[in-house]
Design a protein around this motif. Sequence first.
Motif, PDB file in Angstrom:
ATOM      1  N   LEU A  49       0.749  -1.131  -0.018  1.00 23.16           N
ATOM      2  CA  LEU A  49      -0.215   0.131  -0.046  1.00 23.16           C
ATOM      3  C   LEU A  49       0.813   1.086  -0.052  1.00 23.16           C
ATOM      4  O   LEU A  49       1.922   1.391   0.811  1.00 23.16           O
ATOM      5  CB  LEU A  49      -0.958  -0.047   1.296  1.00 23.16           C
ATOM      6  CG  LEU A  49      -1.894   1.171   1.486  1.00 23.16           C
ATOM      7  CD1 LEU A  49      -3.000   0.992   0.384  1.00 23.16           C
ATOM      8  CD2 LEU A  49      -2.518   1.017   2.677  1.00 23.16           C
ATOM      9  N   PHE A  50       0.574   2.169  -0.979  1.00 22.72           N
ATOM     10  CA  PHE A  50       1.602   3.086  -0.905  1.00 22.72           C
ATOM     11  C   PHE A  50       2.911   3.105  -1.128  1.00 22.72           C
ATOM     12  O   PHE A  50       4.166   3.618  -0.762  1.00 22.72           O
ATOM     13  CB  PHE A  50       1.463   4.186   0.242  1.00 22.72           C
ATOM     14  CG  PHE A  50       0.047   4.727   0.322  1.00 22.72           C
ATOM     15  CD1 PHE A  50      -0.593   5.654  -0.700  1.00 22.72           C
ATOM     16  CD2 PHE A  50      -0.766   4.577   1.492  1.00 22.72           C
ATOM     17  CE1 PHE A  50      -1.873   5.989  -0.640  1.00 22.72           C
ATOM     18  CE2 PHE A  50      -1.751   5.136   1.774  1.00 22.72           C
ATOM     19  CZ  PHE A  50      -2.744   5.737   0.507  1.00 22.72           C
ATOM     20  N   ASP A  51       3.260   1.868  -1.862  1.00 25.94           N
ATOM     21  CA  ASP A  51       4.578   1.382  -2.350  1.00 25.94           C
ATOM     22  C   ASP A  51       5.213   0.923  -0.878  1.00 25.94           C
ATOM     23  O   ASP A  51       6.558   0.525  -0.862  1.00 25.94           O
ATOM     24  CB  ASP A  51       5.292   2.175  -3.110  1.00 25.94           C
ATOM     25  CG  ASP A  51       4.642   2.803  -4.532  1.00 25.94           C
ATOM     26  OD1 ASP A  51       4.412   1.485  -5.208  1.00 25.94           O
ATOM     27  OD2 ASP A  51       5.153   3.753  -4.781  1.00 25.94           O
ATOM     28  N   LEU A  52       4.426   0.607  -0.047  1.00 29.49           N
ATOM     29  CA  LEU A  52       5.007  -0.042   1.276  1.00 29.49           C
ATOM     30  C   LEU A  52       4.683  -1.265   1.505  1.00 29.49           C
ATOM     31  O   LEU A  52       3.304  -1.775   0.954  1.00 29.49           O
ATOM     32  CB  LEU A  52       4.658   0.981   2.739  1.00 29.49           C
ATOM     33  CG  LEU A  52       5.303   2.458   2.328  1.00 29.49           C
ATOM     34  CD1 LEU A  52       4.630   3.030   3.643  1.00 29.49           C
ATOM     35  CD2 LEU A  52       6.760   2.354   2.346  1.00 29.49           C
ATOM     36  N   PRO A  53       5.208  -2.128   2.024  1.00 28.60           N
ATOM     37  CA  PRO A  53       5.017  -3.618   2.561  1.00 28.60           C
ATOM     38  C   PRO A  53       3.776  -3.563   3.454  1.00 28.60           C
ATOM     39  O   PRO A  53       3.692  -2.784   4.103  1.00 28.60           O
ATOM     40  CB  PRO A  53       6.033  -4.495   2.884  1.00 28.60           C
ATOM     41  CG  PRO A  53       6.845  -3.250   3.453  1.00 28.60           C
ATOM     42  CD  PRO A  53       6.691  -2.127   2.806  1.00 28.60           C
ATOM     43  N   ILE A  54       3.013  -4.660   3.219  1.00 29.27           N
ATOM     44  CA  ILE A  54       2.103  -5.212   4.220  1.00 29.27           C
ATOM     45  C   ILE A  54       2.303  -6.365   4.723  1.00 29.27           C
ATOM     46  O   ILE A  54       2.272  -7.275   4.023  1.00 29.27           O
ATOM     47  CB  ILE A  54       0.558  -5.137   3.540  1.00 29.27           C
ATOM     48  CG1 ILE A  54       0.061  -3.664   3.034  1.00 29.27           C
ATOM     49  CG2 ILE A  54      -0.473  -5.420   4.570  1.00 29.27           C
ATOM     50  CD1 ILE A  54      -1.069  -3.802   2.212  1.00 29.27           C
ATOM     51  N   VAL A  55       2.519  -6.334   6.140  1.00 32.61           N
ATOM     52  CA  VAL A  55       2.908  -7.711   6.667  1.00 32.61           C
ATOM     53  C   VAL A  55       2.067  -8.437   7.495  1.00 32.61           C
ATOM     54  O   VAL A  55       0.887  -7.620   8.172  1.00 32.61           O
ATOM     55  CB  VAL A  55       4.119  -7.663   7.294  1.00 32.61           C
ATOM     56  CG1 VAL A  55       5.247  -6.895   6.482  1.00 32.61           C
ATOM     57  CG2 VAL A  55       4.225  -6.552   8.616  1.00 32.61           C
ATOM     58  N   PRO A  56       1.983  -9.589   7.884  1.00 36.45           N
ATOM     59  CA  PRO A  56       0.939 -10.312   8.404  1.00 36.45           C
ATOM     60  C   PRO A  56       1.010  -9.580  10.237  1.00 36.45           C
ATOM     61  O   PRO A  56       2.477  -9.783  10.612  1.00 36.45           O
ATOM     62  CB  PRO A  56       1.336 -11.592   8.582  1.00 36.45           C
ATOM     63  CG  PRO A  56       1.970 -11.895   7.522  1.00 36.45           C
ATOM     64  CD  PRO A  56       2.683 -10.702   7.219  1.00 36.45           C
ATOM     65  N   PHE A  57       0.121  -9.347  10.749  1.00 35.16           N
ATOM     66  CA  PHE A  57       0.418  -8.917  12.154  1.00 35.16           C
ATOM     67  C   PHE A  57       0.700  -9.897  12.905  1.00 35.16           C
ATOM     68  O   PHE A  57       1.249  -9.585  13.957  1.00 35.16           O
ATOM     69  CB  PHE A  57      -1.095  -8.379  12.708  1.00 35.16           C
ATOM     70  CG  PHE A  57      -1.369  -7.815  13.930  1.00 35.16           C
ATOM     71  CD1 PHE A  57      -0.491  -6.357  14.230  1.00 35.16           C
ATOM     72  CD2 PHE A  57      -1.665  -8.478  14.971  1.00 35.16           C
ATOM     73  CE1 PHE A  57      -0.432  -6.001  15.641  1.00 35.16           C
ATOM     74  CE2 PHE A  57      -1.851  -8.072  16.135  1.00 35.16           C
ATOM     75  CZ  PHE A  57      -1.246  -6.673  16.793  1.00 35.16           C
ATOM     76  N   GLU A  58       0.223 -11.199  12.675  1.00 36.36           N
ATOM     77  CA  GLU A  58       0.716 -12.366  13.826  1.00 36.36           C
ATOM     78  C   GLU A  58       2.003 -12.355  13.975  1.00 36.36           C
ATOM     79  O   GLU A  58       2.370 -12.791  15.150  1.00 36.36           O
ATOM     80  CB  GLU A  58       0.044 -13.830  13.299  1.00 36.36           C
ATOM     81  CG  GLU A  58      -1.275 -13.751  13.208  1.00 36.36           C
ATOM     82  CD  GLU A  58      -2.267 -12.959  12.014  1.00 36.36           C
ATOM     83  OE1 GLU A  58      -3.432 -13.351  12.100  1.00 36.36           O
ATOM     84  OE2 GLU A  58      -1.714 -12.386  11.365  1.00 36.36           O
ATOM     85  N   ASN A  59       2.843 -12.038  13.207  1.00 35.73           N
ATOM     86  CA  ASN A  59       4.426 -12.081  13.175  1.00 35.73           C
ATOM     87  C   ASN A  59       5.047 -10.825  12.995  1.00 35.73           C
ATOM     88  O   ASN A  59       6.077 -10.826  12.493  1.00 35.73           O
ATOM     89  CB  ASN A  59       5.125 -13.327  12.692  1.00 35.73           C
ATOM     90  CG  ASN A  59       4.892 -13.248  11.142  1.00 35.73           C
ATOM     91  OD1 ASN A  59       4.198 -12.340  10.602  1.00 35.73           O
ATOM     92  ND2 ASN A  59       5.382 -14.301  10.444  1.00 35.73           N
ATOM     93  N   LEU A  60       4.207  -9.720  13.221  1.00 35.38           N
ATOM     94  CA  LEU A  60       4.814  -8.432  12.902  1.00 35.38           C
ATOM     95  C   LEU A  60       6.275  -8.221  13.702  1.00 35.38           C
ATOM     96  O   LEU A  60       7.089  -7.566  12.906  1.00 35.38           O
ATOM     97  CB  LEU A  60       3.853  -7.379  13.490  1.00 35.38           C
ATOM     98  CG  LEU A  60       4.364  -5.833  13.502  1.00 35.38           C
ATOM     99  CD1 LEU A  60       4.682  -5.542  11.924  1.00 35.38           C
ATOM    100  CD2 LEU A  60       3.263  -5.035  14.029  1.00 35.38           C
TER     101      LEU A  60
END
Length: 228
Positions: A49-60
């Motif tokens: 999103l906005f050229d930034l990664p979206i990572v899983p919250f479970e293992n943030l």
Amino acid sequence: MNNHEKKKKLVIVGAGETGEIAYEYFTHDSEYEVVAFSVESQYLNTNNLFDLPIVPFENLENHYDPASYEVFVAVSYTKLNRVRTNLYQQSKQKGFQLATYVSSKAFVWHNVEIGENCFIFENNVIQYKVKIGNNVTLWSGNHVGHRSIVRDNCFISSHVVISGYCEVQENCFLGVNSCLADHIKVDKDNVIGAGAVITRNTEYGKIYTGNPAQPSKATSLKLFKIDK
């Protein structure tokens, strides 16, 4: 302030509309550089999103070290603030410090107390010795009168007037243009409807509408389909 001058790194938890708005405000009006977004795996439908990664919250915490990155949970009042509160608490359990955003265009008196993971928009007036708890959203254009208290996990929409010496207890939602008279106590889990005028202390878990406001037969927990 450009990104080279920003001193703090931030991950926004939430990639919906509130997450996008948080990105906009933190990017253009704070000392934070947003480096990533995070959502729970079941909502991970895209990788950026906005050229930034979206990572899983479970293992943030495996992607971003809590010692070096802060978190802001950008979720609205879903489930009467329960979703935001749950992610806020989980983020703390992971070891993250929770950032607060206060607009440079808000008026905040010097002895106001504001907690963590708060989102305070433009044109809010927060007066003498007001206390704002943790995980509170004050959308644009509200007035919080002297010595009033807004406790944890509340969502105050826009153009709400909270007069002096009031107390809004945990998990409440106050609708657009609602108004509290002086010395009012709004009980936990209240929903105050748009334009409602509260002239008496409220009761736990009630929905209030009208002028002067009256409680409806339905409860807020039933409205938001919440099991205690």
